[in-house]
Enzyme design. Structure first.
Site, PDB file in Angstrom:
ATOM      1  N   CYS A 182      -3.220  -1.558   9.122  1.00  0.00           N
ATOM      2  CA  CYS A 182      -3.689  -1.000   7.863  1.00  0.00           C
ATOM      3  C   CYS A 182      -4.497   0.308   8.196  1.00  0.00           C
ATOM      4  CB  CYS A 182      -4.322  -1.977   7.221  1.00  0.00           C
ATOM      5  SG  CYS A 182      -3.227  -3.129   6.459  1.00  0.00           S
TER       6      CYS A 182
ATOM      7  N   THR B 232       0.982  -1.261  -0.037  1.00  0.00           N
ATOM      8  CA  THR B 232      -0.139  -0.073  -0.073  1.00  0.00           C
ATOM      9  C   THR B 232       1.054   1.201   0.134  1.00  0.00           C
ATOM     10  OG1 THR B 232      -1.383  -1.218   1.317  1.00  0.00           O
ATOM     11  CG2 THR B 232      -1.913   1.120   1.190  1.00  0.00           C
TER      12      THR B 232
ATOM     13  N   LYS C  18      -7.986  -7.551  16.219  1.00  0.00           N
ATOM     14  CA  LYS C  18      -9.214  -8.217  15.886  1.00  0.00           C
ATOM     15  C   LYS C  18      -9.129  -9.613  15.988  1.00  0.00           C
ATOM     16  CE  LYS C  18     -10.007  -8.917  11.440  1.00  0.00           C
ATOM     17  NZ  LYS C  18     -10.160  -8.621   9.616  1.00  0.00           N
TER      18      LYS C  18
ATOM     19  N   ARG D 180      -8.277  -9.386   4.365  1.00  0.00           N
ATOM     20  CA  ARG D 180      -8.419  -8.930   5.804  1.00  0.00           C
ATOM     21  C   ARG D 180      -7.610  -9.924   6.682  1.00  0.00           C
ATOM     22  NH1 ARG D 180     -14.567  -9.688   5.748  1.00  0.00           N
ATOM     23  NH2 ARG D 180     -13.378 -11.084   4.359  1.00  0.00           N
TER      24      ARG D 180
ATOM     25  N   PHE E  38      -6.325  -6.676  -1.207  1.00  0.00           N
ATOM     26  CA  PHE E  38      -7.497  -6.300  -0.082  1.00  0.00           C
ATOM     27  C   PHE E  38      -7.934  -7.229   1.109  1.00  0.00           C
ATOM     28  CE2 PHE E  38      -8.178  -4.673  -4.395  1.00  0.00           C
ATOM     29  CZ  PHE E  38      -8.094  -3.288  -4.165  1.00  0.00           C
TER      30      PHE E  38
HETATM   31  C1  UDX Z   1      -8.142  -3.870   6.360  1.00  0.00           C
HETATM   32  C2  UDX Z   1      -9.174  -3.929   5.225  1.00  0.00           C
HETATM   33  O1  UDX Z   1     -10.317  -4.497   5.460  1.00  0.00           O
HETATM   34  C3  UDX Z   1      -8.623  -4.602   4.115  1.00  0.00           C
HETATM   35  O2  UDX Z   1      -9.325  -4.767   2.879  1.00  0.00           O
HETATM   36  C4  UDX Z   1      -6.983  -4.214   3.627  1.00  0.00           C
HETATM   37  O3  UDX Z   1      -6.456  -5.147   2.806  1.00  0.00           O
HETATM   38  C5  UDX Z   1      -6.255  -4.198   4.901  1.00  0.00           C
HETATM   39  O4  UDX Z   1      -7.005  -3.546   5.993  1.00  0.00           O
HETATM   40  P1  UDX Z   1      -7.745  -5.600   8.361  1.00  0.00           P
HETATM   41  O5  UDX Z   1      -6.912  -4.453   9.046  1.00  0.00           O
HETATM   42  O6  UDX Z   1      -7.016  -6.940   8.443  1.00  0.00           O
HETATM   43  O7  UDX Z   1      -8.126  -5.373   6.890  1.00  0.00           O
HETATM   44  O8  UDX Z   1      -9.136  -5.859   9.329  1.00  0.00           O
HETATM   45  P2  UDX Z   1     -10.509  -5.125   9.052  1.00  0.00           P
HETATM   46  O9  UDX Z   1     -11.480  -6.267   9.359  1.00  0.00           O
HETATM   47  O10 UDX Z   1     -10.673  -4.125   8.301  1.00  0.00           O
HETATM   48  O11 UDX Z   1     -10.693  -4.500  10.729  1.00  0.00           O
HETATM   49  C6  UDX Z   1      -9.985  -3.354  10.915  1.00  0.00           C
HETATM   50  C7  UDX Z   1     -10.181  -2.864  12.382  1.00  0.00           C
HETATM   51  O12 UDX Z   1     -11.561  -2.252  12.332  1.00  0.00           O
HETATM   52  C8  UDX Z   1     -10.375  -3.904  13.715  1.00  0.00           C
HETATM   53  O13 UDX Z   1      -9.825  -3.282  14.692  1.00  0.00           O
HETATM   54  C9  UDX Z   1     -11.937  -4.190  13.831  1.00  0.00           C
HETATM   55  O14 UDX Z   1     -11.993  -4.563  14.950  1.00  0.00           O
HETATM   56  C10 UDX Z   1     -12.552  -2.680  13.446  1.00  0.00           C
HETATM   57  N1  UDX Z   1     -13.600  -2.856  12.827  1.00  0.00           N
HETATM   58  C11 UDX Z   1     -14.128  -3.528  11.826  1.00  0.00           C
HETATM   59  C12 UDX Z   1     -14.767  -2.021  13.796  1.00  0.00           C
HETATM   60  O15 UDX Z   1     -14.358  -1.387  14.645  1.00  0.00           O
HETATM   61  N2  UDX Z   1     -16.079  -2.065  13.279  1.00  0.00           N
HETATM   62  C13 UDX Z   1     -16.530  -2.723  12.277  1.00  0.00           C
HETATM   63  O16 UDX Z   1     -17.846  -2.629  11.989  1.00  0.00           O
HETATM   64  C14 UDX Z   1     -15.568  -3.336  11.468  1.00  0.00           C
END
Ligand code: UDX
Length: 407
Positions: A231, A91, A293, A122, A120
């Site tokens: 990210c 990125t 997460k 996760r 993308f």
């Molecule tokens: C993210 C993007 O989703 C992904 O497409 C990209 O390639 C990398 O960054 P990731 O960081 O693995 O992925 O996790 P993601 O599922 O996006 O969650 C990020 C954070 O947001 C976590 O801490 C999660 O707990 C939080 N979250 C997610 C919330 O607080 N509320 C939500 O509704 C969704």
């Protein structure tokens, strides 16, 4: 070879990612993967190279640190053949690919076929997201690069996965703008949580109600202690820094608020904890979940980790339980105690905080928890506990963005 590469070559991953160790062991057994710390003839023979190194937040700045990408590209350029294609997956700030292409071409002595191919995935569902992506995006400067990438993704696009062939700057921008949008969505609902907290409304019910509108959608509207990880936080900061460099900082200035709303949720938990604990010194807080997460042991910018550290700084004794992230925590912060048995972690707690929505915690029997804690108070930082059930077991349940009446 380095220790990490040796481990990988024997099928051991340096991090937790469901299913990935099995997949790695399979390709090792098939002889389809090799690891090396130096380039050699095999690099020159390859038709396609992926650059996948990280772009963390630069120390002392909001901008992305692209030095790893540039150094990987420079080394590669010494070895690649003229027809080979280099696909960048990292990125990066928009405009980086062009600078890389020029640097690589200078080192190689010919026009390097650089393409941009953001991913993308996760964490926690990385393998599934990679094998069944919702779209594949490529940005190329010539037809040869596009054809090589079409061929490599053919088995996936044959199943109907959209394949978007874009210009390079758009391909670079897709990733950061997607992450900025996702972060904005989470901070939007967390801003509503702030309103709910002072107006008697319920942000969880609100998210459900607005999410039925297909234009809004119900995904990424889970309110709680907010987003963390390697990210979203650094990508929105890096995006702001890049926009500023390009003279259009005001275009994404709103991301400052997105970041601030997100960080205020951590403050809110610390305030709630202080109010519950009173004299905080030596009170025991059990933190359920420390990774940013579930299904991950990644602690980068983890909201649960920051809250724990702040409570320790205030004098509390924080004992952390997590199904997979305790080893990672031990190497990162020795001030936090760890306990692998969840009921031992909960024993004699003055306060329980749910920091990561692991399924294990949703399935905990509150009656059993009630038997071991000292004070029956829980802060549900992710809004996943069955409030009525926990209250029936005698708990005072506190949550973010909700108007829970405790008896
Ligand atoms: C993210 C993007 O989703 C992904 O497409 C990209 O390639 C990398 O960054 P990731 O960081 O693995 O992925 O996790 P993601 O599922 O996006 O969650 C990020 C954070 O947001 C976590 O801490 C999660 O707990 C939080 N979250 C997610 C919330 O607080 N509320 C939500 O509704 C969704």
């Amino acid at each position: 070879m380095t220790k990490k590469l040796n481990a990988l070559a024997s099928g051991i991953l340096p991090f937790h990612e469901p299913g990935l160790d099995k997949a790695l062991q399979e390709v090792i057994a098939q002889g389809n993967i090799q690891f090396a710390s130096q380039h050699d003839q095999r690099t020159t023979e390859a038709d396609l190279h992926f650059i996948c190194v990280g772009t963390p937040q630069r120390a002392g700045s909001e901008a992305a640190d692209t030095t790893y990408v540039f150094s990987a590209a420079k080394e590669l350029a010494k070895w690649i053949s003229k027809d080979a294609v280099v696909a960048g997956k990292s990125t990066v700030p928009v405009g980086t690919a062009l600078a890389l292409q020029q640097q690589m071409s200078k080192v190689a002595g010919f026009e390097v076929n650089l393409a941009w191919n953001p991913e993308f995935l996760r964490e926690g569902t990385a393998l599934e997201d990679s094998l069944n992506p919702d779209r594949i995006v490529i940005g190329t400067w010539n037809e040869h690069s596009a054809q090589v990438l079409r061929d490599v993704y053919k088995s996936i696009t044959d199943t109907g996965t959209p394949f978007l062939e874009l210009d390079v700057p758009t391909a670079e921008l897709v990733k950061v703008s997607a992450n900025a949008f996702l972060a904005t969505k989470i901070s939007f609902i967390n801003a509503m949580a702030e309103i709910a907290e002072v107006s008697g409304a319920d942000a969880v019910a609100l998210a459900k109600a607005i999410g039925y509108d297909e234009r809004i959608g119900n995904k990424f509207l889970r309110t709680g202690i907010g987003f963390g990880g390697g990210c979203l936080p650094k990508d929105i900061r890096g995006f702001m820094a890049r926009a500023e460099e390009l003279g259009v900082g005001s275009a994404v200035e709103f991301l400052k608020d997105v970041d601030a709303i997100n960080l205020r949720r951590r403050d809110r938990v610390v305030e709630l904890a202080k109010a519950e604990l009173g004299d905080i010194a030596n009170k025991k807080v059990t933190m359920l979940g420390i990774s940013f997460k579930p299904d991950s042991d990644d602690l980068r910018d983890s909201p649960a980790l920051e809250i724990s550290q702040r409570l320790v700084a205030l004098g509390a004794r924080v004992v952390v339980h997590d199904p997979v992230a305790l080893d990672a925590l031990k190497t990162r912060d020795a001030s936090l105690e760890t306990e692998a048995d969840v009921f031992e972690a909960l024993r004699d707690a003055d306060l329980v905080i749910l920091g990561t929505e692991w399924r294990d915690y949703k399935e905990l029997d509150p009656k059993q928890v009630a038997d071991v804690v000292k004070v029956k108070t829980v802060i549900d930082g992710r809004n996943v506990l069955d409030v009525a059930k926990w209250q029936a077991a005698g708990f005072k349940v506190l949550a973010l963005g909700r108007n829970i009446v405790n008896g």
